[in-house]
Write a protein that holds these residues in place. Structure first.
Motif, mmCIF file in Angstrom:
data_model
loop_
_atom_site.group_PDB
_atom_site.id
_atom_site.type_symbol
_atom_site.label_atom_id
_atom_site.label_comp_id
_atom_site.label_asym_id
_atom_site.label_seq_id
_atom_site.Cartn_x
_atom_site.Cartn_y
_atom_site.Cartn_z
ATOM 1 N N VAL A 109 0.847 -1.193 0.000
ATOM 2 C CA VAL A 109 0.000 0.000 0.000
ATOM 3 C C VAL A 109 0.888 1.250 0.000
ATOM 4 O O VAL A 109 1.901 1.277 0.688
ATOM 5 N N TRP A 114 1.414 5.712 0.220
ATOM 6 C CA TRP A 114 1.215 6.681 1.300
ATOM 7 C C TRP A 114 0.081 7.664 1.026
ATOM 8 O O TRP A 114 -0.290 8.427 1.895
ATOM 9 N N ASN A 115 -0.464 7.684 -0.188
ATOM 10 C CA ASN A 115 -1.398 8.781 -0.491
ATOM 11 C C ASN A 115 -2.795 8.582 0.108
ATOM 12 O O ASN A 115 -3.423 9.536 0.545
ATOM 13 N N LYS A 125 1.900 -4.670 3.886
ATOM 14 C CA LYS A 125 3.137 -3.879 4.004
ATOM 15 C C LYS A 125 2.764 -2.440 3.678
ATOM 16 O O LYS A 125 2.676 -2.056 2.518
ATOM 17 N N GLU A 183 6.424 3.079 4.029
ATOM 18 C CA GLU A 183 7.309 3.589 5.084
ATOM 19 C C GLU A 183 6.964 5.040 5.431
ATOM 20 O O GLU A 183 7.314 5.540 6.482
ATOM 21 N N GLY A 208 10.357 -0.440 1.090
ATOM 22 C CA GLY A 208 9.935 -1.213 -0.070
ATOM 23 C C GLY A 208 10.980 -2.214 -0.519
ATOM 24 O O GLY A 208 10.676 -3.382 -0.791
ATOM 25 N N GLY A 251 9.065 -4.949 1.403
ATOM 26 C CA GLY A 251 8.190 -5.036 0.227
ATOM 27 C C GLY A 251 8.693 -6.081 -0.756
ATOM 28 O O GLY A 251 7.947 -6.958 -1.213
ATOM 29 N N PHE A 265 -0.940 -4.555 -5.501
ATOM 30 C CA PHE A 265 0.058 -3.480 -5.383
ATOM 31 C C PHE A 265 -0.532 -2.173 -5.887
ATOM 32 O O PHE A 265 -1.099 -2.111 -6.983
ATOM 33 N N GLY A 286 1.001 1.733 -6.396
ATOM 34 C CA GLY A 286 2.202 2.548 -6.258
ATOM 35 C C GLY A 286 2.682 3.028 -7.610
ATOM 36 O O GLY A 286 1.884 3.180 -8.543
ATOM 37 N N SER A 287 3.990 3.228 -7.733
ATOM 38 C CA SER A 287 4.555 3.812 -8.953
ATOM 39 C C SER A 287 4.715 2.760 -10.049
ATOM 40 O O SER A 287 4.772 1.555 -9.778
ATOM 41 N N VAL A 323 8.037 0.604 -9.596
ATOM 42 C CA VAL A 323 7.967 -0.487 -8.620
ATOM 43 C C VAL A 323 6.950 -1.531 -9.092
ATOM 44 O O VAL A 323 7.149 -2.733 -8.917
ATOM 45 N N GLU A 360 -2.153 -1.219 -9.552
ATOM 46 C CA GLU A 360 -2.831 0.077 -9.707
ATOM 47 C C GLU A 360 -1.730 1.132 -9.642
ATOM 48 O O GLU A 360 -1.155 1.365 -8.579
ATOM 49 N N GLY A 372 -1.539 4.495 -10.936
ATOM 50 C CA GLY A 372 -1.706 5.931 -11.111
ATOM 51 C C GLY A 372 -2.073 6.328 -12.526
ATOM 52 O O GLY A 372 -2.447 5.492 -13.348
ATOM 53 N N CYS A 418 -4.080 8.960 -7.294
ATOM 54 C CA CYS A 418 -3.825 8.215 -8.531
ATOM 55 C C CYS A 418 -4.781 8.633 -9.637
ATOM 56 O O CYS A 418 -4.415 8.711 -10.797
ATOM 57 N N GLN A 420 8.884 14.469 -1.939
ATOM 58 C CA GLN A 420 7.771 14.697 -2.854
ATOM 59 C C GLN A 420 7.656 16.185 -3.186
ATOM 60 O O GLN A 420 7.387 16.552 -4.325
ATOM 61 N N GLU A 465 2.841 11.870 -14.496
ATOM 62 C CA GLU A 465 2.107 12.016 -13.239
ATOM 63 C C GLU A 465 2.963 12.851 -12.285
ATOM 64 O O GLU A 465 4.052 12.430 -11.894
HETATM 65 O O1 TXE Z 1 5.977 5.008 -4.672
HETATM 66 P P1 TXE Z 1 6.486 3.508 -4.569
HETATM 67 P P2 TXE Z 1 6.669 6.331 -4.065
HETATM 68 C C1 TXE Z 1 3.496 7.420 -7.866
HETATM 69 C C2 TXE Z 1 3.486 8.934 -7.791
HETATM 70 C C3 TXE Z 1 4.623 9.218 -6.855
HETATM 71 C C4 TXE Z 1 5.598 8.138 -7.244
HETATM 72 C C5 TXE Z 1 6.601 7.777 -6.204
HETATM 73 O O2 TXE Z 1 3.728 9.462 -9.061
HETATM 74 O O3 TXE Z 1 5.168 10.496 -7.054
HETATM 75 O O4 TXE Z 1 4.791 7.020 -7.498
HETATM 76 O O5 TXE Z 1 5.994 7.435 -4.961
HETATM 77 C C6 TXE Z 1 6.558 -0.184 -1.836
HETATM 78 N N1 TXE Z 1 9.130 -4.162 -3.850
HETATM 79 N N2 TXE Z 1 2.544 6.832 -6.944
HETATM 80 O O6 TXE Z 1 8.132 6.369 -4.313
HETATM 81 O O7 TXE Z 1 7.959 3.507 -4.332
HETATM 82 C C7 TXE Z 1 6.718 1.042 -0.957
HETATM 83 O O8 TXE Z 1 7.359 0.698 0.258
HETATM 84 C C8 TXE Z 1 7.928 -4.142 -3.251
HETATM 85 C C9 TXE Z 1 1.253 6.553 -7.501
HETATM 86 O O9 TXE Z 1 6.290 6.415 -2.678
HETATM 87 O O10 TXE Z 1 5.950 2.807 -5.740
HETATM 88 C C10 TXE Z 1 5.267 1.465 -0.799
HETATM 89 O O11 TXE Z 1 4.642 0.655 0.200
HETATM 90 N N3 TXE Z 1 7.387 -3.000 -2.767
HETATM 91 C C11 TXE Z 1 0.498 5.641 -6.614
HETATM 92 C C12 TXE Z 1 4.684 1.158 -2.183
HETATM 93 O O12 TXE Z 1 5.575 0.207 -2.767
HETATM 94 C C13 TXE Z 1 8.067 -1.859 -2.911
HETATM 95 C C14 TXE Z 1 0.585 5.907 -5.161
HETATM 96 C C15 TXE Z 1 4.580 2.358 -3.125
HETATM 97 O O13 TXE Z 1 5.830 2.993 -3.212
HETATM 98 C C16 TXE Z 1 9.328 -1.825 -3.546
HETATM 99 C C17 TXE Z 1 1.936 6.197 -4.734
HETATM 100 C C18 TXE Z 1 9.860 -3.058 -4.024
HETATM 101 N N4 TXE Z 1 11.041 -3.122 -4.645
HETATM 102 C C19 TXE Z 1 2.836 6.682 -5.633
HETATM 103 N N5 TXE Z 1 9.752 -0.539 -3.571
HETATM 104 C C20 TXE Z 1 -0.922 5.443 -7.051
HETATM 105 N N6 TXE Z 1 -1.145 4.471 -7.930
HETATM 106 O O14 TXE Z 1 -1.820 6.086 -6.562
HETATM 107 C C21 TXE Z 1 8.797 0.205 -2.972
HETATM 108 N N7 TXE Z 1 7.782 -0.582 -2.559
#
Ligand code: TXE
Length: 483
Positions: free
Chosen positions: A151, A153-154, A177, A180, A210, A214, A228, A230-231, A234, A252, A254, A286, A332, A385
């Motif tokens: 999950v 942080w947003n 998870k 952080e 992560g 993660g 999942f 996130g970005s 990742v 998912e 973004g 997202c 950020q 994004e």
């Molecule tokens: O995301 P990360 P970040 C996008 C948004 C943002 C950018 C960076 O553009 O500016 O991503 O954000 C876990 N294996 N979104 O760096 O790193 C991490 O610990 C497994 C869009 O914070 O993708 C956290 O729990 N897990 C998005 C989660 O992944 C890992 C929402 C997301 O972190 C990992 C957030 C690994 N190797 C950011 N590395 C949306 N879809 O809304 C990290 N993580």
């Protein structure tokens, strides 16, 4: 605020304890830049323990519960979330800088997810299938087993609510998870779930980085499904890890969602959504509708109306509960300010900005909301994004051009269309590539019931609504030859 529990503890098999290596991560309040507490830094060993506990729980009380009983547990969790809304919202606000009102909305939405999935647990059914003479064939929907939930942080509460709620409804067990950067509300959520009667080991929570906790979770051979959010970067790693173990994954990732405004749109009705698309949660959403694609006939009127609203936007500490809080972190803030600087240096026109109130501490992660106008749709700021309070306005003339612009990024999560023309509404809904299309609204107020997910770089798989329950279960076909 005083936090009512030990934030350094992680939850494994119903036992709260320190992360195995005893290490912690500092939690920084983005409103002030000050440290507020510490969380555990989960390791690969903690993940091993959590997966083992989740496996054991499948064979315990949880595995034997009827779907109705499972649903009741989820409904109880929902009730208890509501009872604890104040504390959940205050923690979220402290941890990620959300204005209090917005944090409270997230707590309410998490309760609603658990309510919805509690009610749906015993309504997922298989089919009987007409087949050859002498056969009876039917399908069963069964849990995957141990599911992993990573999950961001947003929206920690909303995102955990939707994936944990759906997974539990189908009888899976979970290892969560959290990010952080945003963990506190979910640690309290796990305590609430325990109190509400969720058996030990069904939900395990291992905070951590992560690349450590993660990565260990996504690579674990004991995990049978991964959710999942996130970005994109990742997301690719997570998909590779899932591929190694051949497990299904929902990604998912973004987007860069457009809101298309035609000349005949009701601008007054559209404005709160157009603004909210960029400003809610300081643009860290997202599905944020950050590309305003506006037809030439209302273009100047729209810019003028948005300018007036942007210039009134107040940015301040989360506890002041203004329009916009700080971004989640210094990192950020720097990323978003770099985008704004890039746009200005590249000759884009700033139509309007919000302002920082005098209450903003120097070390907080504040960014001025910024509206760019006349942005070519291929420009970096209209393609990537940004994940901050920044919107671009892009002009168009014809419907075909609007479609080309809307579909002209690598993403496809959500699209808003503003027009009174019924035929155009239908044509646009078909022509636009996105997982959700909203006509004369944007986001439908959250819509726990509405299947949600992307195409292209926005990811795949559907969360939310009833549809998610199919993803959280395995279809088994039973063919009996009874003669
Ligand atoms: O995301 P990360 P970040 C996008 C948004 C943002 C950018 C960076 O553009 O500016 O991503 O954000 C876990 N294996 N979104 O760096 O790193 C991490 O610990 C497994 C869009 O914070 O993708 C956290 O729990 N897990 C998005 C989660 O992944 C890992 C929402 C997301 O972190 C990992 C957030 C690994 N190797 C950011 N590395 C949306 N879809 O809304 C990290 N993580």
């Amino acid at each position: 605020m005083t936090i009512s529990f030990d934030t350094t503890q992680i939850l494994i098999g119903g036992r709260w304890r320190a992360a195995g290596n005893g290490e912690t991560i500092d939690v920084i309040n983005p409103s002030t830049g000050e440290e507020v507490c510490k969380i555990g830094r989960g390791s690969a060993q903690d993940i091993d323990d959590a997966v083992a506990a989740a496996e054991a729980a499948l064979n315990g009380e949880w595995g034997k519960m009827s779907a109705t009983e499972r649903g009741r547990v989820l409904s109880n969790i929902s009730v208890k979330i509501k009872e604890n809304e104040d504390e959940l919202a205050a923690l979220e606000s402290l941890d990620v800088g959300k204005p209090l009102k917005q944090a409270r909305t997230d707590a309410t939405a998490m309760a609603r997810y658990l309510e919805f999935y509690g009610g749906s647990a015993d309504k997922v059914m298989g089919h009987t299938i007409p087949y050859a003479d002498g056969y009876t064939v039917y399908t069963l929907r069964e849990p995957h087993g141990v599911t992993a939930h990573i999950v961001p942080w947003n929206y920690p509460m909303q995102i955990a609510g939707r994936c944990i709620g759906g997974a539990l409804a189908m009888g899976n067990t979970c290892v969560l998870k959290p990010s952080e950067d945003a963990c506190l509300s979910l640690l309290l959520f796990a305590r609430i779930a325990e109190e509400a009667g969720l058996p030990k080991g069904v939900l395990n929570v291992v905070p951590g980085y992560g690349a450590e906790a993660g990565a260990a979770l996504t690579a674990h051979t004991g995990v049978q499904h991964i959710s999942f959010t996130g970005s994109v970067g990742v997301g690719k790693m997570v998909q590779k890890a899932a591929g190694e173990n051949i497990v299904p994954v929902t990604l998912e990732l973004g987007g860069k969602s457009p809101q298309i405004v035609f000349d005949d749109a009701d601008i007054e009705a559209a404005l709160p959504f157009l603004m909210g698309g960029g400003i809610h949660n300081a643009g860290q959403t997202c599905s944020a509708g950050t590309r305003i694609v506006a037809q030439r006939g209302i273009y100047e009127k729209l810019i003028a109306a948005m300018t007036e609203r942007y210039e009134a936007l107040e940015v301040g500490p989360a506890s002041d509960d203004l329009d916009v809080g700080p971004l989640v972190s210094e990192k950020q803030k720097n990323t978003v300010n770099d985008y704004i600087k890039y746009g200005v240096d590249d000759g884009l026109t700033v139509a309007a900005e919000g302002y920082l109130t005098a209450n903003c501490p120097e070390k907080g992660s504040y960014v001025k909301p910024t509206l760019f106008r006349d942005v070519p749709y291929q420009h970096k700021l209209a393609q990537e994004e940004i994940f901050g309070p920044v919107q671009v306005v892009i002009p168009f003339d014809t419907e075909d051009e609007a479609i080309k612009i809307a579909n002209g990024t690598e993403y496809g999560l959500v699209t808003g269309v503003w027009t009174k023309d019924g035929g155009r509404q239908m044509r646009m809904a078909k022509a636009v590539k996105a997982g959700q299309i909203f006509i004369n609204n944007f986001g439908a107020g959250g819509g726990v019931e509405l299947p949600f997910g992307g195409i292209g770089k926005s990811g795949f798989g559907r969360e939310k609504g009833f549809e998610a329950l199919y993803g959280f279960s395995v279809l088994k076909t039973v063919a009996t030859n009874h003669g």
